[in-house]
Design a protein around this motif. Structure first.
Motif, PDB file in Angstrom:
ATOM      1  N   THR A   1      -7.167 -10.168  -3.109  1.00 60.95           N
ATOM      2  CA  THR A   1      -8.443 -10.049  -2.409  1.00 60.95           C
ATOM      3  C   THR A   1      -8.946  -8.613  -2.388  1.00 60.95           C
ATOM      4  O   THR A   1     -10.142  -8.365  -2.505  1.00 60.95           O
ATOM      5  N   VAL A   2      -8.019  -7.657  -2.227  1.00 58.12           N
ATOM      6  CA  VAL A   2      -8.365  -6.236  -2.174  1.00 58.12           C
ATOM      7  C   VAL A   2      -7.558  -5.511  -3.243  1.00 58.12           C
ATOM      8  O   VAL A   2      -6.325  -5.581  -3.251  1.00 58.12           O
ATOM      9  N   LEU A   3      -8.257  -4.813  -4.139  1.00 59.73           N
ATOM     10  CA  LEU A   3      -7.597  -4.026  -5.189  1.00 59.73           C
ATOM     11  C   LEU A   3      -8.123  -2.603  -5.108  1.00 59.73           C
ATOM     12  O   LEU A   3      -9.274  -2.330  -5.437  1.00 59.73           O
ATOM     13  N   ARG A   4      -7.267  -1.685  -4.640  1.00 62.51           N
ATOM     14  CA  ARG A   4      -7.659  -0.281  -4.502  1.00 62.51           C
ATOM     15  C   ARG A   4      -6.693   0.583  -5.314  1.00 62.51           C
ATOM     16  O   ARG A   4      -5.593   0.892  -4.867  1.00 62.51           O
ATOM     17  N   LEU A   5      -7.128   0.935  -6.508  1.00 60.58           N
ATOM     18  CA  LEU A   5      -6.365   1.800  -7.406  1.00 60.58           C
ATOM     19  C   LEU A   5      -7.257   3.003  -7.701  1.00 60.58           C
ATOM     20  O   LEU A   5      -7.838   3.126  -8.776  1.00 60.58           O
ATOM     21  N   ARG A   6      -7.356   3.893  -6.717  1.00 61.04           N
ATOM     22  CA  ARG A   6      -8.418   4.901  -6.727  1.00 61.04           C
ATOM     23  C   ARG A   6      -8.259   5.993  -7.774  1.00 61.04           C
ATOM     24  O   ARG A   6      -9.186   6.734  -8.031  1.00 61.04           O
ATOM     25  N   GLN A   7      -7.096   6.106  -8.395  1.00 64.43           N
ATOM     26  CA  GLN A   7      -6.898   7.075  -9.474  1.00 64.43           C
ATOM     27  C   GLN A   7      -6.713   6.377 -10.822  1.00 64.43           C
ATOM     28  O   GLN A   7      -6.229   6.981 -11.770  1.00 64.43           O
ATOM     29  N   THR A   8      -7.113   5.118 -10.898  1.00 62.80           N
ATOM     30  CA  THR A   8      -6.917   4.327 -12.120  1.00 62.80           C
ATOM     31  C   THR A   8      -8.137   4.411 -13.018  1.00 62.80           C
ATOM     32  O   THR A   8      -9.280   4.363 -12.554  1.00 62.80           O
TER      33      THR A   8
ATOM     34  N   SER B   1       0.847  -1.185   0.000  1.00 68.39           N
ATOM     35  CA  SER B   1       0.000   0.000   0.000  1.00 68.39           C
ATOM     36  C   SER B   1       0.885   1.238   0.000  1.00 68.39           C
ATOM     37  O   SER B   1       1.666   1.448   0.929  1.00 68.39           O
ATOM     38  N   VAL B   2       0.780   2.031  -1.056  1.00 65.80           N
ATOM     39  CA  VAL B   2       1.520   3.292  -1.164  1.00 65.80           C
ATOM     40  C   VAL B   2       0.506   4.387  -1.440  1.00 65.80           C
ATOM     41  O   VAL B   2      -0.046   4.478  -2.535  1.00 65.80           O
TER      42      VAL B   2
ATOM     43  N   THR C   1      -2.064   4.984  -5.058  1.00 67.39           N
ATOM     44  CA  THR C   1      -2.800   6.192  -5.401  1.00 67.39           C
ATOM     45  C   THR C   1      -2.174   6.942  -6.576  1.00 67.39           C
ATOM     46  O   THR C   1      -2.427   8.113  -6.766  1.00 67.39           O
ATOM     47  N   TYR C   2      -1.367   6.258  -7.368  1.00 65.93           N
ATOM     48  CA  TYR C   2      -0.833   6.871  -8.574  1.00 65.93           C
ATOM     49  C   TYR C   2      -1.916   6.962  -9.651  1.00 65.93           C
ATOM     50  O   TYR C   2      -2.869   6.173  -9.663  1.00 65.93           O
ATOM     51  N   ASN C   3      -1.730   7.908 -10.567  1.00 60.67           N
ATOM     52  CA  ASN C   3      -2.567   7.942 -11.765  1.00 60.67           C
ATOM     53  C   ASN C   3      -2.133   6.806 -12.684  1.00 60.67           C
ATOM     54  O   ASN C   3      -0.977   6.734 -13.075  1.00 60.67           O
TER      55      ASN C   3
END
Length: 609
Positions: free
Chosen positions: A425-432, A370-371, A404-406
């Motif tokens: 299980t968890v994929l969080r790429l909120r700026q993707t 997580s970054v 949180t990278y684009n």
């Protein structure tokens, strides 16, 4: 032959596989056998899942008033007790020493008999951590309960079965009083040590009210033999550096410490260089440390965290710190932590993508990466595709990925993600932004374990055709369900708000009310504006423009997504992303270190805490 659903063993198995509170309440209405088993599961409590924590103080009071006999009976099932308000209150702000409190006293604690039923329940066999018999395994009181007289019942606070204690620092003096019958300067340390010998995990919350003025907290820490310690202060009124230094000095005696969480909120001018992360000193004090959580880090010595040879969990959460521009942190040493399973970095900015790949190559056992950056999306860096692919190929055990990278992701990336990270299980790429065709979706491998996906936008190729052709749409829904069989929530966070806006838009049309968006469009644009707007929208999406909101423009992409989510019956719950992600983290902590880190905002809204 008897009905198997009336056999206690079968009913127990049924209850073990029910994972929602409403379903448990329904089970409690079936018959007497099911009622007892359902209430046992419901009242048992949980260390990490707030859905199963014991009722808040107000609800406990209602249960107590309704039937004291039933109250005693139900409290006998409790193993993990949490005494907390529905929402904490702020008291004393006018004095300059504000404190978070529970504004409602707990009625059962006014009577010793019922206080014993609550704090010393006698139920079935103990769960977790050895031994049989009844009693609490964990007790959590994060806030001071106002107008609560603890003096007559202080001796009930520390049950002989208790392994995990999480309390407001105000209650440290009550713990000492209950264990030794003294609270002044002449504390019987040997007796206190004997009374606290069974305690393995300690969490202290400092919720304002100034500095820790007494030595009771430090005495409690010194007299425990801890494997887990978590300290957290309130960000509005944090402790000062001298208090933190005293606390760290007390912790040096904890030779068996496996997990240390220091969630302090010192300002930059208050931090003492070398105090928090002098690994060359603390590495000797805690040789078995497996988990380290820091919100304030000595930037000059961060690389020396490698002295903790058994480290498996590392969390560096400091949203005020720059990584690149001010060169405050040197995280190169993290790449040598070969046993690391969880790496959680949250800085104000983290631009060194090559360093990220270097860390991944040095820590191939990572299960969570997580970054996060606190910068707004338009300041975030674009993640290089070679770095992203390198991460996937380097971390085959990955279960939790949060960046949180684009990122501009194609359908081919989805296939590579599924192949290289089968346990995700968890994929969080909120700026993707994901650009995918139906053909790419049909070729994609299934994500058998993925429970939550949180990305910015999904742009399906030829959305109008997919919407208008029933056969094509049916294939799209079927293939999406095949690729993501365990996802039950909208993957695009903003689609939740967009769905509400679209419902209002359609309701206005049915009611003959002019929509603001359409009227503005008619007045501000000429006859060719729709085509121009569509071109502009497509360009905004393709360029990964963070300002582009396709749901405000009611683009075909947005309308197709809403139709797809409705077909799949996805829930519109903004809290579900954090809930599933937090459950993964706390389950991992319990599995590897025995207990989980529960931050203050677990017990109240972020706008207060």
């Amino acid at each position: 032959m008897s009905n198997p659903l009336l056999l206690p063993e079968i009913v127990e198995l049924v209850m073990d596989h029910i994972d929602t509170v409403p379903d448990l309440l329904n089970c409690a209405c079936v018959n007497n056998l099911w009622n007892v088993r359902a209430l046992k599961r419901l009242y048992k409590g949980s260390l990490n899942d707030m859905r199963y924590r014991t009722p808040n103080v107000g609800s406990l009071n209602c249960l107590f008033v309704a039937s004291r006999e039933r109250f005693v009976q139900n409290m006998g099932f409790v193993k993990h007790l949490l005494l907390h308000p529905e929402k904490p209150l702020t008291r004393g702000a006018e004095s300059g020493f504000a404190t978070l409190v529970c504004g409602e006293s707990c009625r059962p604690l006014r009577y010793r008999r019922y206080a014993e039923a609550l704090l010393r329940p006698e139920g079935g066999a103990r769960s977790g951590g050895g031994g049989g018999g009844g009693g609490l395994v964990s007790l959590t009181i994060p806030f001071v309960i106002v107008n609560q007289d603890w003096m007559p019942i202080s001796d009930l606070l520390i049950s002989p079965s208790l392994e995990f204690l999480a309390i407001n620092d105000y209650y440290c003096v009550r713990v000492i009083l209950g264990c030794t019958n003294t609270s002044g300067s002449s504390i019987n340390s040997e007796l206190l040590r004997e009374k606290l010998s069974h305690l393995k995990a300690l969490t202290i919350y400092h919720c304002g009210g100034g500095s820790i003025s007494s030595h009771h907290l430090y005495e409690v820490v010194r007299c425990c033999d801890l494997q887990f310690f978590h300290f957290e202060d309130w960000k509005r009124y944090p402790l000062l550096s001298p208090d933190i230094s005293k606390l760290l000095t007390s912790l040096k005696t904890q030779r068996n410490l496996k997990a240390l969480a220091l969630r302090t909120n010192l300002s930059r001018r208050e931090s003492i260089p070398g105090t928090i992360a002098r690994a060359e000193e603390w590495g000797e004090a805690w040789p078995d440390l497996k988990a380290l959580y820091l919100t304030q880090v000595d930037q000059l010595r961060l690389g020396e965290i490698v002295k903790f040879k058994k480290l498996e969990i590392l969390s560096l959460n400091d949203s005020e710190a720059y990584q690149a521009h001010e060169n405050l942190y040197s995280i190169a040493g993290v790449a040598t932590c070969r046993n690391l399973r969880v790496l959680d970095i949250w800085f104000r900015q983290f631009d060194d993508q090559e360093m990220l790949l270097k860390i991944a190559r040095g820590c191939p056992l990572l299960r969570r990466l997580s970054v996060q950056c606190s910068y707004q999306s338009w300041f975030l860096s674009d993640l290089d595709s070679t770095i992203f692919h390198g991460l996937l190929r380097t971390l085959p055990n990955l279960e939790y990925l949060d960046l949180t990278y684009n990122i501009k992701m194609t359908g081919a990336w989805i296939q590579e993600l599924a192949i290289n990270c089968p346990n995700l299980t968890v994929l969080r790429l909120r700026q993707t932004r994901l650009f995918i065709s139906l053909e790419q979706l049909r070729k994609a491998q299934s994500f058998q374990k993925l429970e939550i996906m949180n990305i910015n936008r999904i742009f399906f190729q030829d959305p109008q055709s997919l919407m208008m052709e029933p056969h094509e749409f049916s294939i799209l829904a079927s293939e999406w369900r095949r690729v993501f069989p365990k996802i039950h929530a909208m993957p695009c966070f903003d689609d939740i708000s967009g769905a509400k806006m679209e419902k209002t838009y359609q309701d206005n049309i049915r009611n003959g009310i002019s929509n603001e968006r359409s009227s503005e469009s008619d007045s501000d644009h000429d006859s060719g504006s729709e085509a121009d707007e569509a071109d502009e929208a497509e360009e905004g999406a393709r360029n990964n423009d963070p300002w582009f909101d396709d749901y405000r423009q009611r683009s075909d992409w947005f309308l197709l997504r809403l139709k797809l989510w409705e077909e799949l019956q996805y829930v519109q719950d903004k809290a579900i992303y954090d809930r599933i992600a937090n459950l993964w983290q706390t389950d991992f902590e319990i599995e590897n270190i025995g207990w989980s880190v529960m931050p203050l905002n677990t017990f109240g809204s972020d706008d207060i805490i």
